[in-house]
Design a protein around this motif. Structure first.
Motif, PDB file in Angstrom:
ATOM      1  N   LYS A  17       0.830  -1.205   0.000  1.00  0.00           N
ATOM      2  CA  LYS A  17       0.000   0.000   0.000  1.00  0.00           C
ATOM      3  C   LYS A  17       0.866   1.258   0.000  1.00  0.00           C
ATOM      4  O   LYS A  17       0.618   2.200  -0.765  1.00  0.00           O
ATOM      5  CB  LYS A  17      -0.915   0.014   1.225  1.00  0.00           C
ATOM      6  CG  LYS A  17      -1.996  -1.052   1.210  1.00  0.00           C
ATOM      7  CD  LYS A  17      -2.780  -1.022   2.503  1.00  0.00           C
ATOM      8  CE  LYS A  17      -3.770  -2.151   2.588  1.00  0.00           C
ATOM      9  NZ  LYS A  17      -4.536  -2.149   3.847  1.00  0.00           N
ATOM     10  N   LEU A  18       1.899   1.271   0.856  1.00  0.00           N
ATOM     11  CA  LEU A  18       2.772   2.440   0.936  1.00  0.00           C
ATOM     12  C   LEU A  18       3.516   2.671  -0.373  1.00  0.00           C
ATOM     13  O   LEU A  18       3.723   3.819  -0.785  1.00  0.00           O
ATOM     14  CB  LEU A  18       3.760   2.286   2.092  1.00  0.00           C
ATOM     15  CG  LEU A  18       3.156   2.329   3.498  1.00  0.00           C
ATOM     16  CD1 LEU A  18       4.220   2.037   4.547  1.00  0.00           C
ATOM     17  CD2 LEU A  18       2.477   3.663   3.781  1.00  0.00           C
ATOM     18  N   LYS A  52      -5.220   7.605   3.902  1.00  0.00           N
ATOM     19  CA  LYS A  52      -4.822   6.979   5.166  1.00  0.00           C
ATOM     20  C   LYS A  52      -3.309   6.981   5.366  1.00  0.00           C
ATOM     21  O   LYS A  52      -2.828   7.249   6.460  1.00  0.00           O
ATOM     22  CB  LYS A  52      -5.342   5.546   5.200  1.00  0.00           C
ATOM     23  CG  LYS A  52      -5.111   4.842   6.522  1.00  0.00           C
ATOM     24  CD  LYS A  52      -5.777   3.479   6.524  1.00  0.00           C
ATOM     25  CE  LYS A  52      -5.565   2.761   7.836  1.00  0.00           C
ATOM     26  NZ  LYS A  52      -6.170   1.438   7.835  1.00  0.00           N
ATOM     27  N   HIS A  53      -2.549   6.683   4.319  1.00  0.00           N
ATOM     28  CA  HIS A  53      -1.114   6.464   4.460  1.00  0.00           C
ATOM     29  C   HIS A  53      -0.246   7.545   3.822  1.00  0.00           C
ATOM     30  O   HIS A  53       0.970   7.544   4.005  1.00  0.00           O
ATOM     31  CB  HIS A  53      -0.715   5.113   3.858  1.00  0.00           C
ATOM     32  CG  HIS A  53      -1.425   3.954   4.449  1.00  0.00           C
ATOM     33  ND1 HIS A  53      -1.251   3.548   5.746  1.00  0.00           N
ATOM     34  CD2 HIS A  53      -2.352   3.100   3.922  1.00  0.00           C
ATOM     35  CE1 HIS A  53      -2.012   2.492   5.994  1.00  0.00           C
ATOM     36  NE2 HIS A  53      -2.682   2.210   4.908  1.00  0.00           N
ATOM     37  N   GLY A  54      -0.851   8.430   3.041  1.00  0.00           N
ATOM     38  CA  GLY A  54      -0.052   9.401   2.299  1.00  0.00           C
ATOM     39  C   GLY A  54       0.344  10.609   3.120  1.00  0.00           C
ATOM     40  O   GLY A  54      -0.120  10.813   4.249  1.00  0.00           O
ATOM     41  N   LYS A  77      -1.258  16.403  10.536  1.00  0.00           N
ATOM     42  CA  LYS A  77      -1.528  15.202  11.323  1.00  0.00           C
ATOM     43  C   LYS A  77      -0.216  14.494  11.642  1.00  0.00           C
ATOM     44  O   LYS A  77       0.740  14.574  10.872  1.00  0.00           O
ATOM     45  CB  LYS A  77      -2.485  14.270  10.581  1.00  0.00           C
ATOM     46  CG  LYS A  77      -1.930  13.680   9.311  1.00  0.00           C
ATOM     47  CD  LYS A  77      -2.926  12.766   8.638  1.00  0.00           C
ATOM     48  CE  LYS A  77      -2.301  12.188   7.385  1.00  0.00           C
ATOM     49  NZ  LYS A  77      -3.170  11.274   6.714  1.00  0.00           N
ATOM     50  N   PRO A  78      -0.151  13.828  12.783  1.00  0.00           N
ATOM     51  CA  PRO A  78       1.098  13.125  13.114  1.00  0.00           C
ATOM     52  C   PRO A  78       1.349  11.978  12.142  1.00  0.00           C
ATOM     53  O   PRO A  78       0.428  11.326  11.672  1.00  0.00           O
ATOM     54  CB  PRO A  78       0.854  12.593  14.529  1.00  0.00           C
ATOM     55  CG  PRO A  78      -0.608  12.702  14.768  1.00  0.00           C
ATOM     56  CD  PRO A  78      -1.161  13.695  13.799  1.00  0.00           C
ATOM     57  N   LEU A  79       2.631  11.763  11.842  1.00  0.00           N
ATOM     58  CA  LEU A  79       3.007  10.710  10.905  1.00  0.00           C
ATOM     59  C   LEU A  79       3.044   9.362  11.610  1.00  0.00           C
ATOM     60  O   LEU A  79       3.409   9.275  12.778  1.00  0.00           O
ATOM     61  CB  LEU A  79       4.385  11.000  10.312  1.00  0.00           C
ATOM     62  CG  LEU A  79       4.536  12.278   9.500  1.00  0.00           C
ATOM     63  CD1 LEU A  79       5.987  12.463   9.089  1.00  0.00           C
ATOM     64  CD2 LEU A  79       3.647  12.241   8.282  1.00  0.00           C
ATOM     65  N   THR A  80       2.710   8.335  10.852  1.00  0.00           N
ATOM     66  CA  THR A  80       2.865   6.981  11.381  1.00  0.00           C
ATOM     67  C   THR A  80       4.363   6.678  11.398  1.00  0.00           C
ATOM     68  O   THR A  80       5.141   7.335  10.696  1.00  0.00           O
ATOM     69  CB  THR A  80       2.148   5.949  10.490  1.00  0.00           C
ATOM     70  OG1 THR A  80       2.802   5.926   9.210  1.00  0.00           O
ATOM     71  CG2 THR A  80       0.673   6.257  10.345  1.00  0.00           C
ATOM     72  N   PRO A  81       4.795   5.698  12.175  1.00  0.00           N
ATOM     73  CA  PRO A  81       6.230   5.359  12.176  1.00  0.00           C
ATOM     74  C   PRO A  81       6.757   5.041  10.779  1.00  0.00           C
ATOM     75  O   PRO A  81       7.864   5.452  10.431  1.00  0.00           O
ATOM     76  CB  PRO A  81       6.304   4.131  13.094  1.00  0.00           C
ATOM     77  CG  PRO A  81       5.146   4.293  14.022  1.00  0.00           C
ATOM     78  CD  PRO A  81       4.073   4.935  13.190  1.00  0.00           C
ATOM     79  N   GLU A  82       5.971   4.348   9.969  1.00  0.00           N
ATOM     80  CA  GLU A  82       6.398   4.010   8.614  1.00  0.00           C
ATOM     81  C   GLU A  82       6.581   5.271   7.776  1.00  0.00           C
ATOM     82  O   GLU A  82       7.547   5.401   7.024  1.00  0.00           O
ATOM     83  CB  GLU A  82       5.395   3.080   7.923  1.00  0.00           C
ATOM     84  CG  GLU A  82       5.296   1.702   8.526  1.00  0.00           C
ATOM     85  CD  GLU A  82       4.309   1.639   9.691  1.00  0.00           C
ATOM     86  OE1 GLU A  82       3.617   2.648   9.989  1.00  0.00           O
ATOM     87  OE2 GLU A  82       4.239   0.573  10.317  1.00  0.00           O
ATOM     88  N   GLN A  83       5.650   6.220   7.911  1.00  0.00           N
ATOM     89  CA  GLN A  83       5.747   7.464   7.154  1.00  0.00           C
ATOM     90  C   GLN A  83       6.943   8.283   7.623  1.00  0.00           C
ATOM     91  O   GLN A  83       7.653   8.877   6.815  1.00  0.00           O
ATOM     92  CB  GLN A  83       4.468   8.288   7.320  1.00  0.00           C
ATOM     93  CG  GLN A  83       3.266   7.694   6.629  1.00  0.00           C
ATOM     94  CD  GLN A  83       1.992   8.418   7.000  1.00  0.00           C
ATOM     95  OE1 GLN A  83       1.832   8.872   8.131  1.00  0.00           O
ATOM     96  NE2 GLN A  83       1.079   8.516   6.051  1.00  0.00           N
ATOM     97  N   ARG A  90      14.195   9.828   2.933  1.00  0.00           N
ATOM     98  CA  ARG A  90      14.229  10.781   1.818  1.00  0.00           C
ATOM     99  C   ARG A  90      15.145  11.954   2.159  1.00  0.00           C
ATOM    100  O   ARG A  90      15.966  12.379   1.337  1.00  0.00           O
ATOM    101  CB  ARG A  90      12.825  11.290   1.490  1.00  0.00           C
ATOM    102  CG  ARG A  90      12.781  12.181   0.243  1.00  0.00           C
ATOM    103  CD  ARG A  90      11.467  12.915   0.091  1.00  0.00           C
ATOM    104  NE  ARG A  90      11.155  13.771   1.208  1.00  0.00           N
ATOM    105  CZ  ARG A  90      11.729  14.969   1.433  1.00  0.00           C
ATOM    106  NH1 ARG A  90      12.650  15.430   0.628  1.00  0.00           N
ATOM    107  NH2 ARG A  90      11.374  15.702   2.473  1.00  0.00           N
ATOM    108  N   GLN A  91      15.031  12.468   3.387  1.00  0.00           N
ATOM    109  CA  GLN A  91      15.885  13.582   3.798  1.00  0.00           C
ATOM    110  C   GLN A  91      17.355  13.171   3.805  1.00  0.00           C
ATOM    111  O   GLN A  91      18.224  13.939   3.380  1.00  0.00           O
ATOM    112  CB  GLN A  91      15.474  14.080   5.184  1.00  0.00           C
ATOM    113  CG  GLN A  91      14.165  14.817   5.202  1.00  0.00           C
ATOM    114  CD  GLN A  91      13.720  15.193   6.609  1.00  0.00           C
ATOM    115  OE1 GLN A  91      14.419  14.934   7.583  1.00  0.00           O
ATOM    116  NE2 GLN A  91      12.553  15.797   6.728  1.00  0.00           N
TER     117      GLN A  91
END
Length: 132
Positions: A17-18, A52-54, A77-83, A90-91
């Motif tokens: 999904k990600l 949901k995941h973006g 919104k707070p990011l999920t650990p995966e995000q 990326r950084q």
């Protein structure tokens, strides 16, 4: 005749999904193209994943140009650990590219212009060698 197997959202892994969301958000493909390419049956499944995941903020409807500009900003919104991991990766990649660029510039300055850059006590100093 063999019927296609109906799939539910539980049939897709979070990693899958990600990956799909990332491709859509980068503009590599539209959500409809992703749906067709990966055989995702639900019309809005990819959009649901994006919401949901973006990294995009979906709370206010906007035009395409505003959406693209906002995708580069941090979401409220707070990011999920995966995000968060994806964002940090990326950084890190960007910083590695910058570092390589700066190293190349320093090499060119030294080799072609006789300028050397030295780091002492956390500060950079430039030493220009005169050509005799």
């Amino acid at each position: 005749m063999e019927q296609e197997k109906r799939r539910s959202q539980r049939d897709y892994s979070l990693a899958f999904k990600l990956n799909v969301v990332e491709q859509v958000e980068k503009g590599e493909m539209t959500y409809k193209q992703a749906q067709k390419r990966y055989g995702i049956q639900g019309r809005s499944t990819v959009l649901v994943w994006c919401r949901k995941h973006g990294l995009q903020d979906w709370r206010q409807p906007q035009g395409p140009s505003k959406r693209r500009a906002q995708m580069t900003n941090k979401p409220t919104k707070p990011l999920t650990p995966e995000q968060r991991i994806k964002e940090l990766e990326r950084q890190l990649k960007d910083e590695k590219l910058k570092s390589a660029l700066f190293e190349k510039v320093i090499d060119i300055m030294r080799d072609e212009h006789g300028v050397s850059v030295k780091k002492r006590a956390g500060k950079l100093s430039v030493v220009v060698k005169s050509k005799d």
